[in-house]
Design a protein around this motif. Structure first.
Motif, PDB file in Angstrom:
ATOM      1  N   LEU A   2      34.797  44.763  35.683  1.00  0.00           N
ATOM      2  CA  LEU A   2      34.573  45.164  36.865  1.00  0.00           C
ATOM      3  C   LEU A   2      34.351  43.684  37.584  1.00  0.00           C
ATOM      4  CD1 LEU A   2      32.916  48.416  37.358  1.00  0.00           C
ATOM      5  CD2 LEU A   2      35.374  48.007  37.554  1.00  0.00           C
ATOM      6  N   GLU A   3      34.542  43.226  38.737  1.00  0.00           N
ATOM      7  CA  GLU A   3      34.314  42.245  39.576  1.00  0.00           C
ATOM      8  C   GLU A   3      32.796  42.707  40.081  1.00  0.00           C
ATOM      9  OE1 GLU A   3      35.682  39.344  39.988  1.00  0.00           O
ATOM     10  OE2 GLU A   3      37.759  39.475  39.519  1.00  0.00           O
ATOM     11  N   ARG A   4      32.018  41.880  40.303  1.00  0.00           N
ATOM     12  CA  ARG A   4      30.718  41.853  40.980  1.00  0.00           C
ATOM     13  C   ARG A   4      30.810  41.467  42.410  1.00  0.00           C
ATOM     14  NH1 ARG A   4      26.397  43.509  38.343  1.00  0.00           N
ATOM     15  NH2 ARG A   4      26.655  43.692  36.006  1.00  0.00           N
ATOM     16  N   ILE A   5      32.165  41.790  43.014  1.00  0.00           N
ATOM     17  CA  ILE A   5      32.521  41.346  44.360  1.00  0.00           C
ATOM     18  C   ILE A   5      33.087  42.299  45.097  1.00  0.00           C
ATOM     19  CG2 ILE A   5      34.113  39.825  45.448  1.00  0.00           C
ATOM     20  CD1 ILE A   5      33.764  37.707  43.282  1.00  0.00           C
ATOM     21  N   ASP A   6      33.128  42.523  46.363  1.00  0.00           N
ATOM     22  CA  ASP A   6      33.677  43.646  47.123  1.00  0.00           C
ATOM     23  C   ASP A   6      33.877  42.900  48.546  1.00  0.00           C
ATOM     24  OD1 ASP A   6      34.658  45.729  48.316  1.00  0.00           O
ATOM     25  OD2 ASP A   6      33.610  46.949  47.125  1.00  0.00           O
ATOM     26  N   LEU A   7      35.101  42.521  48.688  1.00  0.00           N
ATOM     27  CA  LEU A   7      35.314  42.165  50.037  1.00  0.00           C
ATOM     28  C   LEU A   7      35.916  42.766  51.185  1.00  0.00           C
ATOM     29  CD1 LEU A   7      36.452  38.708  48.383  1.00  0.00           C
ATOM     30  CD2 LEU A   7      34.317  39.289  49.668  1.00  0.00           C
ATOM     31  N   HIS A   8      36.033  44.100  50.851  1.00  0.00           N
ATOM     32  CA  HIS A   8      36.868  45.196  51.687  1.00  0.00           C
ATOM     33  C   HIS A   8      35.949  46.377  51.793  1.00  0.00           C
ATOM     34  CE1 HIS A   8      40.700  46.766  53.409  1.00  0.00           C
ATOM     35  NE2 HIS A   8      39.851  47.312  53.760  1.00  0.00           N
ATOM     36  N   THR A   9      35.020  46.650  52.832  1.00  0.00           N
ATOM     37  CA  THR A   9      34.145  47.801  53.094  1.00  0.00           C
ATOM     38  C   THR A   9      34.332  48.215  54.448  1.00  0.00           C
ATOM     39  OG1 THR A   9      32.015  46.639  53.339  1.00  0.00           O
ATOM     40  CG2 THR A   9      32.720  46.949  51.196  1.00  0.00           C
ATOM     41  N   HIS A  10      33.907  49.529  54.694  1.00  0.00           N
ATOM     42  CA  HIS A  10      33.675  49.947  56.125  1.00  0.00           C
ATOM     43  C   HIS A  10      32.300  50.677  56.291  1.00  0.00           C
ATOM     44  CE1 HIS A  10      38.057  49.157  57.117  1.00  0.00           C
ATOM     45  NE2 HIS A  10      38.128  49.580  56.013  1.00  0.00           N
ATOM     46  N   SER A  11      31.816  50.680  57.375  1.00  0.00           N
ATOM     47  CA  SER A  11      30.499  51.513  57.793  1.00  0.00           C
ATOM     48  C   SER A  11      30.792  52.313  59.088  1.00  0.00           C
ATOM     49  CB  SER A  11      29.509  50.345  58.064  1.00  0.00           C
ATOM     50  OG  SER A  11      29.754  49.726  59.378  1.00  0.00           O
ATOM     51  N   LEU A  12      29.859  52.912  59.717  1.00  0.00           N
ATOM     52  CA  LEU A  12      29.717  53.818  60.630  1.00  0.00           C
ATOM     53  C   LEU A  12      30.036  53.116  61.907  1.00  0.00           C
ATOM     54  CD1 LEU A  12      26.347  55.531  60.906  1.00  0.00           C
ATOM     55  CD2 LEU A  12      28.357  56.689  60.956  1.00  0.00           C
ATOM     56  N   ALA A  13      30.219  51.544  61.944  1.00  0.00           N
ATOM     57  CA  ALA A  13      30.700  50.826  62.972  1.00  0.00           C
ATOM     58  C   ALA A  13      32.092  51.270  63.296  1.00  0.00           C
ATOM     59  CB  ALA A  13      30.588  49.426  62.662  1.00  0.00           C
TER      60      ALA A  13
END
Ligand code: MN
Ligand code: MN
Ligand code: MN
Length: 276
Positions: A2-13
């Motif tokens: 796995l990559e230790r990178i995450d460049l696409h995520t969402h929050s409550l915003a």
């Protein structure tokens, strides 16, 4: 691996379920070292996420996922390392908010025509944050007992063939890419495998995206199939686009978009993370 990178995520915003700080906490638990929060058409969650990441092992990048129109299709463009204070970007975001608001109110009116309390449902969806989506209206419908689950809502009401569907008039792809670049960001073509385009159309989309100033494409998304990964990698090579990695995480309960669980990029591609 796995990559230790995450460049696409969402929050409550936008339409995620976790507060921005909770997204950061979960990423830390999962050993993520580089993360961008990329809520739909809003920068409202960035300050909280940035503050939560300060002093931790996680490097945080400001991001956004802008909605665009390309030849009548809805296309998403992730902007990484954008300046959230950029005036033109904030004007763009304000314009998209008005589009979203008008669309939800119009869908509410259609629900009213079908005997549902559409105005109250639309108001509940609009109370949901700075980037209200059909997902918020869906949650309002379910919470009020008008539908069993999200799938039922989209089939009956809010999907393209639903009784309360109203199309959206998103800004043009070229405009969206230009906004990101002008705000100092890297423009990334999001989840190319999800657009239901033919292979030829996908190549035309990549060409339009690159001509507009786009520099990267998502190649590894958590939960993506092998065939899709191969096709996205081929697009990256063919159009000389850097390769990005992410999850498109929205909520912990959705196992097919797990935070920080994207597979390693295939060999021979230019990882966008090296430029960030
Ligand atoms: Mn979403
Ligand atoms: Mn998207
Ligand atoms: Mn997304």
């Amino acid at each position: 691996m796995l990559e230790r990178i995450d460049l696409h995520t969402h929050s409550l915003a936008s339409d995620g379920t976790l507060a921005p700080a909770a997204v950061i906490r979960l990423a830390l638990e999962r050993g993520v070292e580089l993360l961008a929060l990329t809520d739909h058409d809003t920068t409202a969650g960035l300050a909280e996420a940035r503050a939560a990441a300060a002093g931790t092992s996680l490097r945080f990048l400001d991001g956004i996922e802008l909605t665009a129109d390309w030849r009548g299709r809805e296309i998403h463009v992730v902007g990484l390392k954008v300046n959230p204070e950029d005036e033109a970007l904030q004007q763009h975001v304000a314009g998209v908010y008005q589009l979203r608001r008008a669309r939800l109110l119009a869908m509410g009116e259609k629900l009213t025509q079908h005997g549902l309390p559409g105005a109250a449902l639309a108001a509940a969806a609009l109370a949901g944050g700075s980037s209200p989506t059909r997902q918020h209206l869906s949650r309002a419908l379910i919470a009020a007992g008008h539908a069993a689950d999200n799938e039922a809502v989209f089939t009956r009401w809010l999907g393209r063939k639903g009784a309360a569907y109203v199309p959206a008039a998103w800004p043009e792809l070229a405009t969206v890419v230009a906004r990101i670049v002008a705000a100092g960001g890297h423009a990334v073509l999001a989840h190319p495998h999800r657009y239901q385009c033919s292979a030829g159309q996908l190549r035309e989309l990549c060409a339009s995206f690159k001509a507009a100033g786009g520099t990267a494409i998502e190649v590894s998304l958590a939960g993506m199939g092998q065939g899709d990964a191969i096709r996205c990698a081929a697009l990256a090579r063919r159009f000389d686009l850097a390769a990005s990695v992410g999850s498109d995480f929205h909520e912990p309960g959705l196992p097919w978009r797990p935070l920080g669980r994207a597979a390693k990029l295939p060999e021979g591609l230019r990882p966008l993370s090296a430029a960030l």
